[in-house]
Design a protein around this motif. Structure first.
Motif, mmCIF file in Angstrom:
data_model
loop_
_atom_site.group_PDB
_atom_site.id
_atom_site.type_symbol
_atom_site.label_atom_id
_atom_site.label_comp_id
_atom_site.label_asym_id
_atom_site.label_seq_id
_atom_site.Cartn_x
_atom_site.Cartn_y
_atom_site.Cartn_z
ATOM 1 N N ARG A 332 1.998 -0.139 1.433
ATOM 2 C CA ARG A 332 2.177 -1.523 2.296
ATOM 3 C C ARG A 332 1.384 -2.492 1.382
ATOM 4 O O ARG A 332 2.421 -3.636 1.835
ATOM 5 C CB ARG A 332 1.358 -1.360 3.013
ATOM 6 N N ASN A 367 10.316 -0.517 7.045
ATOM 7 C CA ASN A 367 9.140 -1.969 7.104
ATOM 8 C C ASN A 367 9.339 -1.932 8.437
ATOM 9 O O ASN A 367 9.372 -2.866 8.804
ATOM 10 C CB ASN A 367 10.326 -3.080 6.899
ATOM 11 N N GLY B 242 3.356 3.002 3.213
ATOM 12 C CA GLY B 242 2.419 2.688 3.221
ATOM 13 C C GLY B 242 0.882 2.209 4.585
ATOM 14 O O GLY B 242 -0.077 1.542 4.743
#
Lengths: 513, 362
Positions: A332, A367, B242
């Motif tokens: 990220r 995303n 992530g």
């Protein structure tokens, strides 16, 4: 060929729910022949063979072994009939020796020496090379495969089914395997090989049986077949089989890796001083036996692993040409710094996708965190999902169908489609075509080339040397966690690459351009 | 060959029509009711019709029973709702019992030691401390899981016993020489939640109802809910995307514990006005079944919680009426029902094919 039929399957039908995996398939293999079973993903090859090895039971149809009608209800029944299958994923006990694995589950009373002797006899007869007292965890992939074959032969199998036996082997190991198979053929054994590699089909087998969407298409003698003709039978239409390789244009450095080392949780140094650059408009192939650090290399770059100190991973932004260090960043953070990097990991459902979610949920993965809202933004993901589905012809009942339920090729299309959708500057793919049929594989090659032309720096970790050599501009060979040369794919030979995969060269790290 | 074709074969169903799966479930419940009737008849000899009349009476027969059923349904539902995020993340929190007790204990402590505070302040303090202590009870195993990958199943289980012992300590302390604790703040009634709409249970129903809806939205519509689902499916995928997996684990368990705290608070302040190691009443474990049967969908949990409480209250009523039918027998009845309901999932996912029948068809 005046050979007798060894196994015949007549009018075999197998359904899974509403899907028909095999429909009225006729199949036969003769004594002392090597038969290739060819078909796209989901064409029912493995299902058919699983019915022969007792894992599934056919809904309709009959099976004959040496002219006798038989019922195969379990793998045990199959063994009694002399049918043995060597699966793609080995079924061995790691902490046992070779000999212990061979006799596992057998009820005879033999001493260790007698067992070792019989194993040795088999080895001599067919040209295997194995140490009965070696532990499985010490073995290479090729040795494990050899052991699987010996295991089946020890149990007296006359019919061997090999599911993609060469997928994990180097060219040298493949040659060795084929030599053994030839010896077995001379001894009158019958072998069925499931494979995707057409040139291997042509070089080793006597006849080829082709399935398409669960239907039997035909059986042809290999002497009358070409790669083109086989592909057409498999796909049902003409297919362009050449992989194009446009010249790199306006190449600029995008990713610089220097002195990259990584020690895993077990304390093993799986990456040892890797140095290379990836350039825009170029495909950098990475060759190596699987498990030589390719996975760790890509995961280190993607920010999933933490390399040793002294390593350096630098990304060069195409807009401002500024250098950004990616070391010790999580995915990220990397994205937040404006780095445009996509990664198609080896483990598609275990890392790249969420199996229980549909295409929309999986598009979101990339995303979802970018918007400031507390709620998840499904709308854009839905648009993206529809786009990927249309562009890549993903076959799915609906964009909300869990991707786990899709076939392997379609799963990969969803993953690749998502990763390409963000127009990455650097694209990393690990075994992007593993398990995919020739048609889908070429779709993927085509997509990679399209990215290359757009100016993406593509890193392609592959296992099929023919493909690596046809697609890449440069090939970096890895061997035991070290880099063993970077070769020009246009001039190098398959033997050179194969050799470097197994043996560290004196000039190990040197660049061969 | 003298081998016969296999008689029965198990085949996975690809899909099943929605109405058909509900038909299967209804059939399995009907079947269970028959078996239960036979079982009850066998031990106390009352007719099946009477069995179910008694059970119905026990659960809904009069307003006292009815309110009781509603309260316990809400309580069970509340804990199941608390478990939903943890279970969806594949974090096997079997420590709800302890987390509820922690909340109950915090509420009681404030009730006893701060009883002179003005009512609104007292309520707020009770509520907040219940949530905080329960959240801490959930947080400790979560931190150990996130940092050192300690098995959460054992850890949360152990935390139950710690909570039970601490509650016992205070129970004995406050009981003094009396044989039982009785109500806290008997004289002042400080900290007793007010009744609304003239009912002691209404506030509980309202709170749990809102929590159920909020949790449903949280899990299905928010980014954090999405993260929970991804972590539950595959930690590697979460890392690849992530996500900070440790943070998600800790945050989710804080929420799970906090909702248990609400249950503890409502139980002590709204219903029991007392505390004991049985304040959670084993619902911390029963709720696991509720959460699973509902496949972690909090809306479905409403029905299942009601059903389980109905069985429990109903069989208790039989126990009260007949000496030969004891507590164990009522547990067997619930067991039979759950066996059929869970077993029915097998027939929804697989179908059996009988070879002889199939041949006859042709």
């Amino acid at each position: 060929m005046g050979q007798k039929e060894a196994i015949q399957m007549k009018n075999i039908t197998k359904r899974f729910g509403s899907t028909i995996a095999n429909h009225n398939v006729d199949f036969e293999v003769r004594e002392g022949e090597i038969l290739s079973l060819l078909g796209e993903n989901g064409s029912g090859k493995t299902t058919l063979m699983n019915m022969l090895s007792g894992i599934y039971y056919p809904d309709e149809g009959e099976i004959f072994v040496k002219g006798q009608k038989v019922l195969i209800r379990s793998p045990h029944d199959a063994f009694e009939l002399g049918i043995g299958m060597i699966h793609q994923h080995f079924k061995l006990v790691d902490v046992f020796t070779a000999a212990e694995n061979v006799v596992l589950g057998l009820k005879h009373k033999k001493t260790r020496k007698e067992i070792n002797d019989s194993i040795e006899t088999i080895c001599k007869k067919y040209g295997f090379d194995i140490n009965p007292n070696q532990k499985v965890y010490d073995m290479s992939v090729a040795q494990k495969q050899t052991l699987e074959i010996i295991k089946v032969l020890y149990r007296g199998a006359d019919f061997l089914i090999l599911d993609e036996p060469t997928a994990v082997l180097t060219p040298q190991e493949t040659d060795k395997l084929f030599a053994v198979l030839n010896n077995m053929r001379k001894d009158g054994k019958s072998m069925i090989i499931i494979t995707h590699k057409l040139h291997e089909v042509l070089s080793i087998s006597d006849r080829v049986t082709i399935l398409r969407r669960g239907e039997f298409i035909g059986t042809v003698p290999t002497t009358e077949a070409t790669e083109q003709s086989l592909t057409e039978m498999m796909v049902g239409k003409k297919v362009e089989l050449n992989i194009e390789r446009p010249e790199p244009e306006n190449s600029k450095e995008r990713l610089i890796i220097e002195h990259l080392s990584y020690i895993n949780e077990e304390g093993v140094k799986v990456l040892d001083d890797i140095n290379f650059t990836a350039k825009s408009g170029e495909i950098l192939g990475i060759a190596g036996i699987s498990g030589c650090g390719q996975k760790e290399l890509l995961e280190s770059i993607a920010g999933l692993l933490h390399p040793e100190h002294g390593s350096s991973i630098t990304y060069i932004n195409p807009d401002k040409e500024d250098h950004i260090s990616l070391l010790h960043m999580n995915p990220r953070r990397i994205r937040q710094m404006g780095v445009s990097m996509s990664f198609v990991p080896e483990d598609r459902l275990g890392m790249g996708l969420v199996g229980s979610m549909g295409m929309i949920g999986n598009m979101l993965l990339q995303n979802y965190a970018e918007s400031n809202s507390f709620l998840k933004m499904k709308k854009q993901a839905k648009i993206k999902a529809v786009k990927v589905k249309d562009k890549l012809d993903v076959v799915t009942p609906g964009i909300n169908t869990p991707v786990r339920k899709l076939s392997g090729g379609n799963v990969q299309k969803v993953l690749v489609g998502r990763e390409l959708g963000s127009n990455p500057t650097v694209l990393m793919t690990a075994y992007a075509v593993r398990g995919l049929d020739i048609h889908t594989s070429h779709t993927i090659y085509h997509l990679l080339n399209k990215q290359k032309k757009k100016g993406t720096a593509v890193i392609f970790v592959g296992e099929d040397l023919d493909v690596l050599m046809a697609l890449s501009d440069r090939i970096m060979v890895m061997c035991g966690g070290r880099m063993n040369g970077i070769l020009d794919a246009r001039t190098t030979t398959k033997e050179e690459v194969g050799l470097r995969m197994t043996k560290i060269q004196e000039d190990g790290g040197a660049d061969h351009e | 060959m003298n081998k016969k074709e296999p008689l029965v074969r198990v085949m996975k169903r690809e899909t099943i029509a929605g109405w058909k799966s509900w038909l299967f479930r209804a059939a399995s419940i009907a079947l269970a009711l028959i078996v239960i009737a036979v079982f009850v008849f066998a031990i106390i000899g009352i007719s099946p019709l009477n069995v179910y009349t008694l059970m119905w009476e026990g659960a809904f027969g009069n307003s006292i029973y009815f309110n009781d059923t509603l309260f316990f349904t809400a309580k069970l539902l509340c804990i199941a709702v608390a478990l939903a995020p943890a279970f969806k993340m594949r974090f096997w929190n079997i420590g709800a019992e302890g987390q509820v007790l922690a909340g109950a204990l915090a509420t009681s402590l404030i009730m006893v030691y701060c009883s002179s505070l003005p009512a609104p302040l007292l309520y707020i303090l009770m509520f907040v401390s219940a949530i905080v202590l329960s959240a801490i009870w959930g947080l400790i195993p979560a931190i150990f899981k996130a940092k050192w990958n300690v098995n959460e199943t054992l850890f949360t289980l152990m935390m139950n016993y710690v909570a039970i012992q601490i509650v016992n300590y205070f129970y004995n302390k406050w009981r003094g020489a009396a044989s039982a604790l009785g109500k806290l703040n008997k004289g002042t009634k400080a900290g007793y939640l007010p009744t609304i709409f003239g009912s002691k249970e209404a506030l509980m129903l309202l709170v749990v109802g809102v929590l159920t809806i909020l949790m449903y939205l949280y899990l299905n519509k928010t980014k954090q809910g999405y993260e929970i689902a991804v972590v539950g499916e595959s930690v590697n995928t979460a890392k690849y995307a992530g996500m900070d997996v440790k943070k998600v684990v800790v945050r989710t368990m804080l929420i799970s514990g906090a909702v248990c705290g609400v249950c503890g608070f409502m139980t002590v302040a709204g219903q029991d006005h007392s505390i004991s190691s049985a304040s959670a009443g084993g619902y911390g474990f029963t709720s696991i079944i509720v959460a699973w049967l509902a496949k972690f969908n909090t809306m479905v949990m409403v029905l299942i919680a009601l059903f389980v409480v109905f069985l429990e209250k109903g069989t208790n009523h039989i126990t009260d009426a007949f000496a030969g039918f004891d507590d164990s027998a009522s547990k067997i009845v619930i067991g039979i029902m759950l066996f059929f309901v869970i077993g029915c999932e097998f027939f929804i996912n697989y179908k059996l094919s009988f070879f002889r029948f199939r041949k006859g068809e042709k």
